[in-house]
Design a protein around this motif. Sequence first.
Motif, PDB file in Angstrom:
ATOM      1  N   SER A 182       0.828  -1.205   0.000  1.00 37.82           N
ATOM      2  CA  SER A 182       0.000   0.000   0.000  1.00 37.82           C
ATOM      3  C   SER A 182       0.863   1.256   0.000  1.00 37.82           C
ATOM      4  CB  SER A 182      -0.924  -0.013   1.218  1.00 37.82           C
ATOM      5  OG  SER A 182      -1.781   1.100   1.209  1.00 37.82           O
ATOM      6  N   ALA A 183       1.949   1.244   0.763  1.00 37.82           N
ATOM      7  CA  ALA A 183       2.858   2.394   0.788  1.00 37.82           C
ATOM      8  C   ALA A 183       3.531   2.577  -0.572  1.00 37.82           C
ATOM      9  CB  ALA A 183       3.906   2.207   1.874  1.00 37.82           C
ATOM     10  N   GLY A 184       3.940   1.469  -1.208  1.00 40.25           N
ATOM     11  CA  GLY A 184       4.554   1.566  -2.528  1.00 40.25           C
ATOM     12  C   GLY A 184       3.618   2.157  -3.562  1.00 40.25           C
ATOM     13  N   ILE A 185       2.341   1.773  -3.505  1.00 35.24           N
ATOM     14  CA  ILE A 185       1.362   2.336  -4.441  1.00 35.24           C
ATOM     15  C   ILE A 185       1.198   3.838  -4.196  1.00 35.24           C
ATOM     16  CG2 ILE A 185      -1.085   2.316  -5.055  1.00 35.24           C
ATOM     17  CD1 ILE A 185      -1.068  -0.690  -4.583  1.00 35.24           C
ATOM     18  N   ALA A 186       1.194   4.240  -2.922  1.00 36.88           N
ATOM     19  CA  ALA A 186       1.115   5.670  -2.616  1.00 36.88           C
ATOM     20  C   ALA A 186       2.326   6.414  -3.176  1.00 36.88           C
ATOM     21  CB  ALA A 186       1.018   5.882  -1.108  1.00 36.88           C
ATOM     22  N   ALA A 187       3.499   5.772  -3.171  1.00 31.25           N
ATOM     23  CA  ALA A 187       4.701   6.405  -3.718  1.00 31.25           C
ATOM     24  C   ALA A 187       4.572   6.648  -5.218  1.00 31.25           C
ATOM     25  CB  ALA A 187       5.924   5.545  -3.427  1.00 31.25           C
ATOM     26  N   VAL A 188       3.843   5.781  -5.909  1.00 30.86           N
ATOM     27  CA  VAL A 188       3.584   6.027  -7.338  1.00 30.86           C
ATOM     28  C   VAL A 188       2.829   7.344  -7.503  1.00 30.86           C
ATOM     29  CG1 VAL A 188       2.419   5.165  -9.407  1.00 30.86           C
ATOM     30  CG2 VAL A 188       3.564   3.566  -7.868  1.00 30.86           C
TER      31      VAL A 188
END
Length: 300
Positions: A182-188
């Motif tokens: 979820s954090a990685g998707i937010a970084a996108v």
Amino acid sequence: ISLGHGAFLGMGAYITMILTVDYGVSYAVAGIIAVAFTFVVGLIVGLPALRITGIYLALVTLALATLFPQIVVRLGDITGATVGRGLIPREGYGDSAFLEEVGRRKFLFQAGFRAPDWTGLADDQWRYYVFLVLAVLVFLLVRNLVGSRVGRALVAIRDNETAAEVAGVHVSRYKVLTFGLSAGIAAVGGWMFAVLNNQVSPTSFTIALSITLLVAAVLGGANSIIGPVIGAFIIVYLREAVPAESQRYTQVIFGAVLILVMLVAPGGIVGVYRQTLARIRRTRSQRATPAAPEPDAASV
């Protein structure tokens, strides 16, 4: 419930800015590094989820969203402190040297921030389609994840954590990995923000952003994939509809909308749609089922 995703989005934006401006990294490579770094941070933040849940977990993520702007200001030498820093407009989303090495430059696009001449698109249109492709890929990833064995395990954990663990689901592993993903998707999203605005500052990633993201998810329907998309559209256009002199009241409006939705439709817009559809089908089924004939007097 996570109230810290504004911080994850900000990490993606700041890492993109630092790598492209200070180290000359291409936007594409900077985005990959930003997602990987934020994924690891998400894993670390997800560790408290192994022991705490509910409102206590929300408070932990709230602390992250509150601390992030302060940390950015403390690291002012590389982040620009309260003023922030701008990205250097460069010729492209990709790395021209890399594209030349793999021999596909003429088949892909010129490594430039400007749209290639053969596309006939303006710069903002080119960015839009790049972001659209990334968004579609991310949502396809999430949809496939939900429909997979991992997704079924997550649903089991959500419904009954104890029963899921008894059934053989590795609860701790899934919880931490979910936070990291979820954090990685937010970084996108943070990468998109930096590339779109060419400017990052701590005022863009306050606790208000995390609350806005939560409102979008709840308004559209947090238990669906398309729900947050619907909620995001409503929030964006609601903000545009508010007159300029009343913009300072937008957070109050969002809060009121969130309270109203939680009272009237806890499942969000998608939840209301599903309930209405189920009610219509149930009504049609009842109408289509013939009533049992009443026994006549002779048979009695």
